[in-house]
Scaffold this motif. Structure first.
Motif, PDB file in Angstrom:
ATOM      1  N   ILE A  46       7.321   4.114  16.220  1.00 36.27           N
ATOM      2  CA  ILE A  46       6.670   4.921  15.193  1.00 36.27           C
ATOM      3  C   ILE A  46       7.744   5.348  14.192  1.00 36.27           C
ATOM      4  N   PRO A  47       7.563   5.073  12.884  1.00 35.56           N
ATOM      5  CA  PRO A  47       8.595   5.425  11.905  1.00 35.56           C
ATOM      6  C   PRO A  47       8.873   6.921  11.883  1.00 35.56           C
ATOM      7  N   ASN A  48      10.144   7.294  11.827  1.00 31.86           N
ATOM      8  CA  ASN A  48      10.502   8.706  11.754  1.00 31.86           C
ATOM      9  C   ASN A  48       9.914   9.361  10.509  1.00 31.86           C
ATOM     10  N   GLY A  49       9.840   8.571   9.401  1.00 29.38           N
ATOM     11  CA  GLY A  49       9.356   9.133   8.153  1.00 29.38           C
ATOM     12  C   GLY A  49       7.913   9.575   8.205  1.00 29.38           C
ATOM     13  N   LEU A  50       7.143   9.050   9.171  1.00 28.40           N
ATOM     14  CA  LEU A  50       5.729   9.406   9.250  1.00 28.40           C
ATOM     15  C   LEU A  50       5.552  10.908   9.449  1.00 28.40           C
ATOM     16  N   ILE A  77       0.833  -1.203   0.000  1.00 21.49           N
ATOM     17  CA  ILE A  77       0.000   0.000   0.000  1.00 21.49           C
ATOM     18  C   ILE A  77       0.868   1.255   0.000  1.00 21.49           C
ATOM     19  N   THR A  78       2.068   1.148   0.534  1.00 24.33           N
ATOM     20  CA  THR A  78       2.929   2.335   0.559  1.00 24.33           C
ATOM     21  C   THR A  78       3.390   2.740  -0.838  1.00 24.33           C
ATOM     22  N   LYS A  79       3.087   1.906  -1.862  1.00 23.36           N
ATOM     23  CA  LYS A  79       3.402   2.275  -3.245  1.00 23.36           C
ATOM     24  C   LYS A  79       2.387   3.258  -3.821  1.00 23.36           C
ATOM     25  N   LEU A  80       1.269   3.413  -3.155  1.00 21.50           N
ATOM     26  CA  LEU A  80       0.190   4.257  -3.669  1.00 21.50           C
ATOM     27  C   LEU A  80       0.512   5.716  -3.370  1.00 21.50           C
ATOM     28  N   LYS A  81       1.240   6.322  -4.242  1.00 16.94           N
ATOM     29  CA  LYS A  81       1.771   7.667  -4.003  1.00 16.94           C
ATOM     30  C   LYS A  81       0.689   8.740  -4.013  1.00 16.94           C
ATOM     31  N   LYS A  82      -0.462   8.450  -4.667  1.00 20.62           N
ATOM     32  CA  LYS A  82      -1.535   9.442  -4.715  1.00 20.62           C
ATOM     33  C   LYS A  82      -2.540   9.276  -3.583  1.00 20.62           C
ATOM     34  N   LEU A  83      -2.344   8.289  -2.741  1.00 26.10           N
ATOM     35  CA  LEU A  83      -3.324   8.008  -1.678  1.00 26.10           C
ATOM     36  C   LEU A  83      -3.378   9.180  -0.694  1.00 26.10           C
ATOM     37  N   LEU A 122       0.145  15.553   5.789  1.00 27.23           N
ATOM     38  CA  LEU A 122      -0.570  14.782   6.808  1.00 27.23           C
ATOM     39  C   LEU A 122      -1.299  15.726   7.763  1.00 27.23           C
ATOM     40  N   SER A 123      -2.640  15.544   7.830  1.00 30.93           N
ATOM     41  CA  SER A 123      -3.460  16.416   8.666  1.00 30.93           C
ATOM     42  C   SER A 123      -4.056  15.677   9.862  1.00 30.93           C
ATOM     43  N   ILE A 124      -4.497  14.449   9.641  1.00 33.56           N
ATOM     44  CA  ILE A 124      -5.158  13.682  10.707  1.00 33.56           C
ATOM     45  C   ILE A 124      -4.434  12.351  10.871  1.00 33.56           C
ATOM     46  N   GLY A 152       6.704   6.856   4.877  1.00 28.84           N
ATOM     47  CA  GLY A 152       7.126   8.239   4.717  1.00 28.84           C
ATOM     48  C   GLY A 152       7.244   8.680   3.273  1.00 28.84           C
ATOM     49  N   GLU A 153       7.063   7.736   2.326  1.00 26.41           N
ATOM     50  CA  GLU A 153       7.136   8.084   0.900  1.00 26.41           C
ATOM     51  C   GLU A 153       5.760   8.422   0.317  1.00 26.41           C
ATOM     52  N   MET A 154       4.697   8.249   1.115  1.00 27.06           N
ATOM     53  CA  MET A 154       3.334   8.528   0.621  1.00 27.06           C
ATOM     54  C   MET A 154       3.051  10.016   0.813  1.00 27.06           C
TER      55      MET A 154
END
Length: 1012
Positions: A258-262, A214-220, A268-270, A239-241
């Protein structure tokens, strides 16, 4: 005619011909589509909601279910219309359909492959139905789909590879199903996907890891996968999304850090990661400057709150409760300009608070309970006038309460128990117009109670403080107070008579004070009082007889006073679960009903009391030497007494027999009228002649219930209702019969069948089908140690029902209520749902009964003498008790209490000594109790613990104080039917309409505090 004119003429003719042909084709298409619509209507058996679909009506393009483009149907929507059939196979005869929406119905069976014929379909929503089986492996045949929603169904198996071939998808919703296989990695091929909702798939195997593809879905942009049994760690590649705006992975079993990339996601809003097993420290916020909602509560996070959170200028909801965080709260957080909710209770945080909280933002809640904070509370919490609630209990805070709280008109609840606060309560706080709960116990507050309180205040808890003075005469204005706890203070004077005029009061605790004088005798208004504790005062006088007339009283403690006189014998029928009259000056004989070990400590240290037996280990009433006689005189006296008793018994028997035969003769001569609602195998005389005392199987406020044997049916149940006068007025009888006729037309397997009504001048008989296992409460609360089965003729010595039976009963009762609310026109609201009104047949199938028909017989002038609220204490929804507003949500509340009874084994009004079952359950949710410890030991087995926990949570959700927060009975039924997995989770009930779940929303915490 010139050549040019000829050419123009020819072109005009061609245009006319083409226009005529086009119109004819359009009309032909219109007629074909109209014919298809009529077929659809007939297929669904001409439902009422399609009554406007007629040939004579205006163009079908104007019908609300239809959208047309270029005079052809492109959209068909039938949302929440109670459809129970499969979709018609000719639906796609509407060739230009691009949009189909049938959500929130009861459509059964497998995915309808006939939809493959809708070649132009772009939008398909079949969510919240009863579909079963697997999602087809060839679903990619719907190649033009941009939106696919199959959530809220019973789809099982895998999420297939073919889903990943729907390359045009922008929105995919597969939430709240029964998937028990794998999640295909091919989902990662949906490169244009913007919204993915796969939440509440709790039957996924417990080996299901976070789907890294799912992390491949760059437009998500929106990703919901909460409550889906996910294990493992959140991949760093999240962190790539970079387009991700809304991420919800709450309610899973995710572990690790928790990943640093998050926090490098700029959009990211919510963020919801609550209720997992995440550990380690919270990463520093790098670039997530758009964060508005941040919830990491209910994890195992350690370390400090990072200073960088003070840079998030858009952050409004900051929630970290129930972790292991330590250290001080960064001062910069108090200066965040958008902060509305600061929720960090139940951690190891310490230090003092920044005084800036509330000054720079429109703060609404400040919840810091159960930490180690010291010093003063922030002074500006209500600076902008939006502050709703403060919970700061279980800390080491000191000083006075902020004076600004006294002028905070928006304040709804305040809880600061178990601190070191001192001084007087700020002026104006007691009367704050929206305040509903004020809890100040276990501090060092001083001063006196006010004459007036907020009109909305229902809970006042000031115990273990240094308050003094008298209870003011103005206490009579505290009309909405439900709980008043003022124990362990220095209050004095007499207990004012005005205190007895509080009609909503359920709990009154005034123990360990300095009250004097006698107990108030005029307490008729205490109809709802459950707990009364006046112990450890200096009260005197007799126990007033009026106490014995309190219908809901369950706990009475008058110990450690100077009360004299006798123990009223009328106390015994109340069946109090806790009675303490010890250490007083009571005299005389203790009523024989109290001579059992349950009351072994109820009468200690009353030298003037005596008993007839040694069960209570008190002085025997006949132990005085002056009363001893010889054995012969005792024998003679006994013989004389026995002769007198035998004579009286014989005389009484003769009188009763004469009265019985006279009454039976009158009954048979009385003019009875039978109104039948179906073919009967008995006559009215069969019923009337069998209504004997030995046939009574139950009774209520309006009459008795008889079991009557009839040919062909075995037995029927006959409920006898009499009016409040000797003769029923005809207009009341007519109204009653009209209502009965409505109910007689109800036909549902989970609603008890009404067979006929038999009426006379002063009585009404309702004849129902007989239910062999009687009512649920008799089994659940062990009211009868011996339950007879009229089918087998045997006697059950064990009335415990296991969890599978309880769940079966819950589903049956929910089906009955769901039918009443959704399939009856107009909808029927029961208004008195409770375990005693859920009847069980020989197979423990549940049927809803007793629709409160007898209430119709109350005359208008008599309403003033009784509550206008139909219902039973412990089951009544708060808004109904306060406003008498009636809608389906009051039944949902009552059914929620039934679910709590089924899971805990407790009775509705026995949560604990201070609260009803619903309030008790809310409080345990609030403090984070282990729900398994609350369950009924008679039903809880290792194999069903988690399932019972889920239904317990559903019961809590149904008993929300706010009606809008409760699910509908349709939603409740769906959860009960789907509850087959030990990891099932109930928060999905509030996610049906793409709403933010209550547990991740401020409303949940506010709701808990309000109810507590």
């Amino acid at each position: 005619m010139t050549k040019e004119s000829t050419q123009s003429y020819i072109k005009l003719q061609i245009f006319i011909l083409f226009f005529t042909y086009a119109n004819s084709q359009t009309q032909l298409l219109y007629d074909q589509e109209h014919e298809t619509l009529m077929k659809i209507k007939n297929y669904f058996h001409n439902p009422f909601f399609l009554s406007h679909w007629t040939s004579s009506n205006s163009s079908h393009c104007s019908w609300p279910e239809i959208i047309c483009k270029n005079d052809s149907i492109t959209s068909l929507s039938m949302i929440n219309t109670n459809i129970t059939q499969t979709l018609p196979i000719f639906l796609c005869d509407l060739k230009n359909l691009t949009h189909i929406d049938f959500q929130l119905n009861y459509i059964p069976k497998e995915f309808p492959k006939s939809l493959y014929n809708c070649s132009k379909l772009e939008y398909l929503d079949l969510s919240m139905n009863f579909f079963v089986g697997k999602i087809p492996d060839d679903i990619d045949r719907l190649s033009n789909l941009r939106h696919l929603s199959l959530g809220g169904n019973n789809f099982s198996g895998d999420i297939p590879m073919s889903i990943g071939k729907l390359k045009k998808l922008k929105s995919l919703e597969l939430y709240q199903c029964q998937f028990n296989g794998t999640i295909s990695d091919e989902i990662g091929n949906l490169v244009d996907l913007e919204t993915l909702k796969m939440f509440s798939n709790s039957m996924l195997p417990n080996t299901t890891k976070f789907p890294s593809s799912i992390t491949k879905l760059k437009k998500l942009r929106v990703f919901h996968m909460y409550d889906s049994n996910l294990f493992g760690e959140i991949p760093e590649t999240i962190g790539e999304m970079m387009d991700l705006e809304y991420l919800d992975l709450s309610g899973n079993f995710l572990s690790g850090k928790i990943p640093n990339g998050l926090f490098s996601l700029k959009n990211l809003s919510i963020l919801y990661l609550y209720k997992n097993n995440l550990s380690g420290e919270i990463p520093e916020v790098v670039e997530a400057s758009e964060l508005t909602v941040f919830d990491l509560s209910m994890n195992n996070l350690t370390g400090k709150i990072p200073d960088d959170f003070g840079k998030l200028e858009k952050l409004n909801y900051f929630c970290l409760f129930m972790n292991q965080l330590s250290g001080e709260v960064p001062e910069s957080i108090g200066r965040l300009p958008a902060l509305t909710d600061f929720i960090v209770f139940q951690n190891n945080l310490s230090g003092t608070f920044s005084q800036d909280f509330g000054r720079y933002s429109k703060l609404e809640t400040f919840q810091v309970a159960s930490n180690s904070f010291t010093g003063n509370l922030p002074h500006n919490l209500c600076y902008h006038g939006k502050f709703v609630g403060l919970t700061a209990y279980d800390n080491s805070l000191s000083g006075e309460l902020p004076k600004s709280l006294g002028s905070c008109s928006s304040l709804q609840y305040l809880r600061v128990e178990n601190n070191e606060f001192s001084g007087n309560i700020p002026n104006g706080l007691w009367t704050s117009m929206n305040l509903s709960a004020i809890m100040l116990s276990e501090n060092k507050f001083t001063g006196e109670l006010p004459e007036r309180l907020s009109r909305k205040l229902s809970t006042v808890a000031v115990s273990y403080n240094r308050f003094s003075g008298r209870i003011p005469d103005g206490v009579s204005s505290w009309k909405n107070v439900v709980k008043f706890n003022a124990s362990h203070n220095f209050f004095n004077g007499s207990i004012p008579l005005n205190l007895t005029s509080l009609p909503q009061l359920t709990t009154l605790l005034l123990d360990h004070n300095q009250f004097t004088g006698s107990l108030p005798s005029d307490i008729i208004s205490w109809k709802s009082l459950v707990t009364l504790n006046l112990s450890n005062n200096q009260l005197s006088g007799d126990i007033p007889d009026a106490i014995c007339q309190l219908p809901a009283l369950n706990i009475l403690d008058l110990s450690e006073n100077k009360i004299s006189g006798q123990v009223p014998p009328q106390l015994a029928p109340l069946r109090l679960t806790n009675l303490n009259l010890s250490s007083n000056y009571l005299t005389g004989r203790i009523p024989s009903d109290f001579e059992n070990l349950v009351y072994a400590t109820s009468f200690l240290n009353n030298s003037g009391l005596c008993v007839d037996t040694l069960v209570l280990n008190l002085t025997l009433c006949n132990s005085s030497p002056k009363r001893r006689t010889s054995d012969s005189s005792k024998s003679l006296t006994m013989i004389i007494i026995l002769v007198i008793l035998a004579s009286l018994t014989a005389l009484l028997s003769i009188l009763l027999m004469v009265r019985f035969y006279r009454k039976r003769k009158q009954d048979l001569k009385r003019s009875w009228k039978l109104t039948s609602f179906q073919r009967l195998s008995f006559t009215k005389s069969n019923i009337v002649s069998s209504m004997k005392e030995n046939n009574i199987i139950g009774s209520g406020g309006f009459g008795a219930v008889y079991r009557v044997a009839v040919d062909g049916l075995g037995y029927v149940a006959v409920k006898k209702i009499w009016g409040s006068s000797r003769k029923l007025e005809q207009k009341l009888v007519d109204s009653f019969l009209a209502e009965v006729e409505i109910l007689s037309n109800i036909r549902h397997n989970n609603i008890v069948k009404l067979m006929c009504c038999i009426s006379s001048d002063d009585s009404l008989l309702l004849v129902y089908e007989y239910m062999e296992n009687q009512s649920l409460d008799r089994w659940l609360h062990k009211k009868s140690q011996l339950l007879s089965s009229t089918v087998s003729g045997t006697v059950h010595h064990n009335n415990i029902i296991d969890w599978p039976k309880r769940l079966h009963i819950a589903i049956g009762a929910a089906q009955g209520l769901c039918y009443m609310h959704n399939d009856c026109s107009p909808p029927i609201v029961h208004r008195d749902v409770k375990t005693s009104n859920i009847l069980l047949d020989s197979q423990f199938n549940a049927k809803v009964a007793d629709f409160g028909l007898a209430k119709i017989l109350i005359k208008p002038e008599e309403l003033a003498t009784m509550s206008a609220v139909a219902g039973t204490f412990g089951y009544i929804a708060p808004e109904y008790a306060q406003t008498i507003r009636v809608n389906e949500k009051i039944d949902v509340y009552s059914f929620g209490v039934v679910l709590l009874e089924l899971t805990t084994g407790k009775e509705a009004n026995h949560g604990d000594e201070y609260s009803s079952l619903a309030e008790w359950a809310w409080r345990h949710i609030q403090i984070g109790s282990n729900i398994e410890d609350l369950l009924d030991d008679d039903a809880a087995e290792p194999s069903n613990l988690e399932e019972m926990c889920s239904i317990f949570k559903l019961g809590v959700m149904c008993t929300s104080t706010l009606p809008a927060s409760r699910p509908s009975m349709k939603e409740v039924l769906k959860i009960l039917v789907n509850c087959k997995d030990p990891h099932a989770n109930v928060e999905k009930v509030v996610s049906i309409y793409d709403a933010v779940p209550l547990l991740k929303n401020l409303k949940w915490e506010k709701q808990v505090e309000y109810s507590a």
